[in-house]
Design an enzyme around this catalytic site. Structure first.
Site, PDB file in Angstrom:
ATOM      1  N   ARG A  99       0.934  -1.198  -0.223  1.00 25.31           N
ATOM      2  CA  ARG A  99      -0.094   0.080   0.071  1.00 25.31           C
ATOM      3  C   ARG A  99       0.835   1.501  -0.114  1.00 25.31           C
ATOM      4  NH1 ARG A  99      -4.071  -2.014   4.645  1.00 25.31           N
ATOM      5  NH2 ARG A  99      -2.211  -2.890   5.571  1.00 25.31           N
ATOM      6  N   TYR A 140     -14.753 -12.417 -11.291  1.00 27.17           N
ATOM      7  CA  TYR A 140     -15.798 -11.395 -10.930  1.00 27.17           C
ATOM      8  C   TYR A 140     -15.212  -9.985 -11.278  1.00 27.17           C
ATOM      9  CZ  TYR A 140     -14.007 -11.480  -5.902  1.00 27.17           C
ATOM     10  OH  TYR A 140     -13.356 -11.230  -4.758  1.00 27.17           O
TER      11      TYR A 140
HETATM   12  C1  HXC Z   1     -16.174  -5.567   7.708  1.00 22.83           C
HETATM   13  C2  HXC Z   1     -13.993  -5.372   8.270  1.00 22.83           C
HETATM   14  C3  HXC Z   1     -13.860  -6.707   8.097  1.00 22.83           C
HETATM   15  C4  HXC Z   1     -14.929  -7.707   7.992  1.00 22.83           C
HETATM   16  C5  HXC Z   1     -11.853  -5.668   8.592  1.00 22.83           C
HETATM   17  N1  HXC Z   1     -13.055  -4.744   8.401  1.00 22.83           N
HETATM   18  N2  HXC Z   1     -12.601  -7.088   8.644  1.00 22.83           N
HETATM   19  N3  HXC Z   1     -15.411  -4.625   8.021  1.00 22.83           N
HETATM   20  N4  HXC Z   1     -16.164  -7.030   7.791  1.00 22.83           N
HETATM   21  N5  HXC Z   1     -14.912  -8.905   7.947  1.00 22.83           N
HETATM   22  C6  HXC Z   1     -12.727  -3.458   8.612  1.00 22.83           C
HETATM   23  C7  HXC Z   1     -11.904  -2.828   9.878  1.00 22.83           C
HETATM   24  O1  HXC Z   1     -12.756  -2.772  10.697  1.00 22.83           O
HETATM   25  C8  HXC Z   1     -11.280  -1.627   9.657  1.00 22.83           C
HETATM   26  O2  HXC Z   1     -12.338  -0.302   9.339  1.00 22.83           O
HETATM   27  C9  HXC Z   1     -10.902  -2.116   8.287  1.00 22.83           C
HETATM   28  O3  HXC Z   1     -11.538  -2.834   7.679  1.00 22.83           O
HETATM   29  C10 HXC Z   1      -9.387  -2.326   8.074  1.00 22.83           C
HETATM   30  O4  HXC Z   1      -9.256  -3.491   8.748  1.00 22.83           O
HETATM   31  P1  HXC Z   1      -7.894  -3.929   9.577  1.00 22.83           P
HETATM   32  O5  HXC Z   1      -8.000  -5.106  10.352  1.00 22.83           O
HETATM   33  O6  HXC Z   1      -7.267  -2.707  10.434  1.00 22.83           O
HETATM   34  O7  HXC Z   1      -6.948  -4.039   8.384  1.00 22.83           O
HETATM   35  P2  HXC Z   1      -5.622  -4.541   7.882  1.00 22.83           P
HETATM   36  O8  HXC Z   1      -4.608  -5.242   9.138  1.00 22.83           O
HETATM   37  O9  HXC Z   1      -4.676  -3.964   6.979  1.00 22.83           O
HETATM   38  O10 HXC Z   1      -6.068  -6.140   7.214  1.00 22.83           O
HETATM   39  C11 HXC Z   1      -6.551  -6.208   6.078  1.00 22.83           C
HETATM   40  C12 HXC Z   1      -7.623  -7.217   5.655  1.00 22.83           C
HETATM   41  C13 HXC Z   1      -7.229  -8.441   6.400  1.00 22.83           C
HETATM   42  C14 HXC Z   1      -8.032  -7.192   4.169  1.00 22.83           C
HETATM   43  C15 HXC Z   1      -8.934  -6.637   6.365  1.00 22.83           C
HETATM   44  O11 HXC Z   1      -8.262  -9.583   6.259  1.00 22.83           O
HETATM   45  C16 HXC Z   1      -5.861  -9.101   5.652  1.00 22.83           C
HETATM   46  O12 HXC Z   1      -5.066  -8.795   6.064  1.00 22.83           O
HETATM   47  N6  HXC Z   1      -6.227  -9.724   4.374  1.00 22.83           N
HETATM   48  C17 HXC Z   1      -4.948 -10.392   3.774  1.00 22.83           C
HETATM   49  C18 HXC Z   1      -5.415 -11.771   3.111  1.00 22.83           C
HETATM   50  C19 HXC Z   1      -6.804 -11.791   2.562  1.00 22.83           C
HETATM   51  O13 HXC Z   1      -7.551 -11.006   2.571  1.00 22.83           O
HETATM   52  N7  HXC Z   1      -6.815 -13.081   1.468  1.00 22.83           N
HETATM   53  C20 HXC Z   1      -7.857 -13.380   0.906  1.00 22.83           C
HETATM   54  C21 HXC Z   1      -7.561 -13.072  -0.633  1.00 22.83           C
HETATM   55  S1  HXC Z   1      -8.841 -13.940  -1.537  1.00 22.83           S
HETATM   56  P3  HXC Z   1     -12.564   0.508  10.338  1.00 22.83           P
HETATM   57  O14 HXC Z   1     -13.505   1.333   9.954  1.00 22.83           O
HETATM   58  O15 HXC Z   1     -12.833  -0.444  11.719  1.00 22.83           O
HETATM   59  O16 HXC Z   1     -11.005   1.002  11.055  1.00 22.83           O
HETATM   60  C22 HXC Z   1      -9.666 -13.321  -2.675  1.00 22.83           C
HETATM   61  C23 HXC Z   1     -10.016 -14.428  -3.437  1.00 22.83           C
HETATM   62  C24 HXC Z   1     -11.334 -13.839  -4.389  1.00 22.83           C
HETATM   63  O17 HXC Z   1      -9.179 -12.284  -3.095  1.00 22.83           O
HETATM   64  C25 HXC Z   1     -12.086 -15.030  -4.937  1.00 22.83           C
HETATM   65  C26 HXC Z   1     -12.365 -16.349  -4.236  1.00 22.83           C
HETATM   66  C27 HXC Z   1     -12.915 -17.438  -4.967  1.00 22.83           C
HETATM   67  P1  NAP Z   2      -3.868 -15.433   0.664  1.00 21.86           P
HETATM   68  O1  NAP Z   2      -2.966 -16.631   1.003  1.00 21.86           O
HETATM   69  O2  NAP Z   2      -4.306 -14.678   1.655  1.00 21.86           O
HETATM   70  O3  NAP Z   2      -3.009 -14.618  -0.079  1.00 21.86           O
HETATM   71  C1  NAP Z   2      -2.958 -13.094   0.057  1.00 21.86           C
HETATM   72  C2  NAP Z   2      -1.383 -12.547   0.247  1.00 21.86           C
HETATM   73  O4  NAP Z   2      -1.534 -11.092   0.219  1.00 21.86           O
HETATM   74  C3  NAP Z   2      -0.963 -12.977   1.674  1.00 21.86           C
HETATM   75  O5  NAP Z   2       0.325 -13.592   1.628  1.00 21.86           O
HETATM   76  C4  NAP Z   2      -0.679 -11.722   2.295  1.00 21.86           C
HETATM   77  O6  NAP Z   2       0.455 -11.685   3.153  1.00 21.86           O
HETATM   78  C5  NAP Z   2      -0.402 -10.846   1.309  1.00 21.86           C
HETATM   79  N1  NAP Z   2      -0.834  -9.155   1.644  1.00 21.86           N
HETATM   80  C6  NAP Z   2      -2.080  -8.827   1.956  1.00 21.86           C
HETATM   81  N2  NAP Z   2      -2.291  -7.599   2.331  1.00 21.86           N
HETATM   82  C7  NAP Z   2      -0.753  -7.249   1.811  1.00 21.86           C
HETATM   83  C8  NAP Z   2      -0.084  -5.723   1.790  1.00 21.86           C
HETATM   84  N3  NAP Z   2      -0.825  -4.817   1.994  1.00 21.86           N
HETATM   85  N4  NAP Z   2       1.108  -5.639   1.255  1.00 21.86           N
HETATM   86  C9  NAP Z   2       1.768  -6.790   0.916  1.00 21.86           C
HETATM   87  N5  NAP Z   2       1.383  -8.225   0.894  1.00 21.86           N
HETATM   88  C10 NAP Z   2      -0.267  -8.382   1.340  1.00 21.86           C
HETATM   89  O7  NAP Z   2      -5.003 -15.826  -0.310  1.00 21.86           O
HETATM   90  P2  NAP Z   2      -4.877 -16.545  -1.637  1.00 21.86           P
HETATM   91  O8  NAP Z   2      -6.061 -17.411  -1.971  1.00 21.86           O
HETATM   92  O9  NAP Z   2      -3.664 -17.333  -1.833  1.00 21.86           O
HETATM   93  O10 NAP Z   2      -4.896 -15.370  -2.654  1.00 21.86           O
HETATM   94  C11 NAP Z   2      -3.803 -15.044  -3.533  1.00 21.86           C
HETATM   95  C12 NAP Z   2      -4.420 -14.215  -4.846  1.00 21.86           C
HETATM   96  O11 NAP Z   2      -5.230 -15.091  -5.599  1.00 21.86           O
HETATM   97  C13 NAP Z   2      -5.426 -13.077  -4.472  1.00 21.86           C
HETATM   98  O12 NAP Z   2      -4.980 -12.273  -5.585  1.00 21.86           O
HETATM   99  C14 NAP Z   2      -6.430 -13.391  -4.670  1.00 21.86           C
HETATM  100  O13 NAP Z   2      -7.465 -12.411  -4.853  1.00 21.86           O
HETATM  101  C15 NAP Z   2      -6.478 -14.295  -5.839  1.00 21.86           C
HETATM  102  N6  NAP Z   2      -7.470 -15.447  -5.759  1.00 21.86           N
HETATM  103  C16 NAP Z   2      -7.619 -16.502  -5.033  1.00 21.86           C
HETATM  104  C17 NAP Z   2      -8.748 -17.328  -5.298  1.00 21.86           C
HETATM  105  C18 NAP Z   2      -8.835 -18.585  -4.534  1.00 21.86           C
HETATM  106  O14 NAP Z   2      -9.881 -19.475  -4.723  1.00 21.86           O
HETATM  107  N7  NAP Z   2      -7.972 -18.898  -3.322  1.00 21.86           N
HETATM  108  C19 NAP Z   2      -9.808 -17.251  -6.398  1.00 21.86           C
HETATM  109  C20 NAP Z   2      -9.451 -15.889  -7.214  1.00 21.86           C
HETATM  110  C21 NAP Z   2      -8.493 -15.128  -7.112  1.00 21.86           C
HETATM  111  P3  NAP Z   2       0.561 -10.856   4.405  1.00 21.86           P
HETATM  112  O15 NAP Z   2      -0.633 -11.040   5.387  1.00 21.86           O
HETATM  113  O16 NAP Z   2       1.491 -11.443   5.087  1.00 21.86           O
HETATM  114  O17 NAP Z   2       0.766  -9.242   4.065  1.00 21.86           O
END
Ligand code: HXC
Ligand code: NAP
Length: 292
Positions: free
Chosen positions: A74, A155
């Site tokens: 970010r 999507y």
């Molecule tokens: C509503 C939520 C929430 C939830 C967090 N927030 N979780 N709001 N529902 N479940 C809100 C918080 O309250 C906060 O807002 C803001 O989001 C930021 O939250 P933080 O926890 O402070 O953020 P951060 O520590 O930066 O964590 C980022 C995150 C977390 C996205 C929220 O889940 C994360 O680290 N994700 C990384 C990995 C990930 O998401 N992997 C999945 C990718 S899968 P406020 O207003 O309270 O400050 C994918 C697949 C797609 O993309 C397709 C699959 C088939």
């Molecule tokens: P995942 O293991 O949660 O991978 C997400 C990764 O992003 C984590 O390693 C996380 O590491 C990193 N990340 C999150 N926020 C970040 C930040 N601010 N800066 C740097 N790194 C950050 O989930 P995944 O399923 O493997 O997903 C991988 C990719 O595939 C994503 O683009 C997702 O949208 C895509 N995708 C997944 C699926 C599925 O079925 N799994 C389907 C469609 C698309 P840290 O927490 O250490 O930062």
């Protein structure tokens, strides 16, 4: 069979690759295969301890060099430092895999503005930050035959309820992929994207299918091929797209979802539920109606 490896040994020899979000899930699986194919890989994300453990495991399993670099994508300054660290260690970088993402399910009206921004910042701004830093570096150096591969979702073009920030951001990443594929082709930079369907990972499943949702909404049932993807299937596609074998592929998004999104799109696809006996009855009714 789905876990078979596709490319020949050393297909990525001499390539240095940065994989964002490479310490877990799909990023780790793709990194593993890139290393097996002879590349050097830097894995980056926010959690350095996780990265160190993953890089140690990847090096043990493949016998190749995997560099862990902490970077919150970010922040542009952190991306620039990450790039410098990779250059100091590897000397050059050839390929950027924008894989890191953030996501969770929620009714959009429940989201705070910061929650929406957080996903946009990770997915769209993070991919932009990495692409801009790496692109500027390659252009300044006059380094050609470089590649950006972006991981989006299906999507990105259909949109999806309940993951609106993610859908909005992934659509932007897809637009960036296609735009720069044309604009930066003159600098020898190729851009492509992969749109995966369901590939189980802890990161995605904990946030998109928490608790009993895993059982209630078995994603395999939504897929015409009736199964979810194997990580190696995605790794095979990614390795091909970043390799020189794909040198003429530019601006493409390759869907790997077992037909999932098309099943949701086709107006009459729901007729799958009709039994063979019922089809006989329906045919009779239709023929009778057209005789009148
Ligand atoms: C509503 C939520 C929430 C939830 C967090 N927030 N979780 N709001 N529902 N479940 C809100 C918080 O309250 C906060 O807002 C803001 O989001 C930021 O939250 P933080 O926890 O402070 O953020 P951060 O520590 O930066 O964590 C980022 C995150 C977390 C996205 C929220 O889940 C994360 O680290 N994700 C990384 C990995 C990930 O998401 N992997 C999945 C990718 S899968 P406020 O207003 O309270 O400050 C994918 C697949 C797609 O993309 C397709 C699959 C088939
Ligand atoms: P995942 O293991 O949660 O991978 C997400 C990764 O992003 C984590 O390693 C996380 O590491 C990193 N990340 C999150 N926020 C970040 C930040 N601010 N800066 C740097 N790194 C950050 O989930 P995944 O399923 O493997 O997903 C991988 C990719 O595939 C994503 O683009 C997702 O949208 C895509 N995708 C997944 C699926 C599925 O079925 N799994 C389907 C469609 C698309 P840290 O927490 O250490 O930062």
């Amino acid at each position: 069979m789905y876990t078979d490896k596709m490319l020949r040994d050393d297909a990525l020899k001499g390539k240095n690759i940065v994989v964002t979000g490479g310490g877990s899930g799909l990023g780790k699986a793709m990194s593993h295969y890139f290393l097996e194919l002879g590349a050097k890989v830097a894995i980056t994300s926010r959690n350095l301890e996780k990265l160190r453990q993953s890089s140690h495991q990847l090096e043990q399993e493949t016998g190749r060099r995997c560099l862990p670099v902490q970077c919150d994508i970010r922040h542009y300054d952190q991306v620039e430092s990450m790039l410098q660290q990779v250059l100091e260690t590897f000397g050059k970088v050839d390929i950027l895999l924008n894989n890191a993402a953030g996501n969770f399910i929620s009714p959009t009206e429940k989201l705070s503005t910061n929650a929406f921004d957080t996903i946009i910042d990770i997915v769209l701004k993070g991919s932009k930050n990495c692409t801009l830093a790496f692109g500027k570096h390659w252009i300044e150096q006059g380094q050609t035959n470089t590649v950006v591969l972006n991981i989006v979702t299906t999507y990105a073009w259909t949109g999806s309820a309940y993951v609106v920030p993610s859908a909005t951001a992934k659509a932007g990443v897809l637009a960036m992929t296609r735009s720069l594929a044309v604009e930066w082709a003159k600098y020898g930079i190729r851009f492509n994207a992969i749109a995966p369907g369901p590939f189980p990972t802890k990161g995605a499943w904990d946030r998109l299918l928490p608790g009993e949702l895993k059982e209630r909404f078995d994603l395999a049932k939504k897929v015409p091929l009736k199964r979810v993807g194997e990580h190696q299937e995605l790794a095979n596609l990614a390795a091909y797209l970043v390799s020189d074998f794909a040198a003429y592929l530019n601006g493409e998004v390759v869907t790997i979802d077992g037909g999932e999104w098309l099943k949701g799109a086709g107006q009459f696809n729901i007729l799958e539920r009709i039994s063979p006996e019922m089809w006989d009855m329906l045919e009779e009714m239709i023929r009778r109606n057209s005789e009148k």
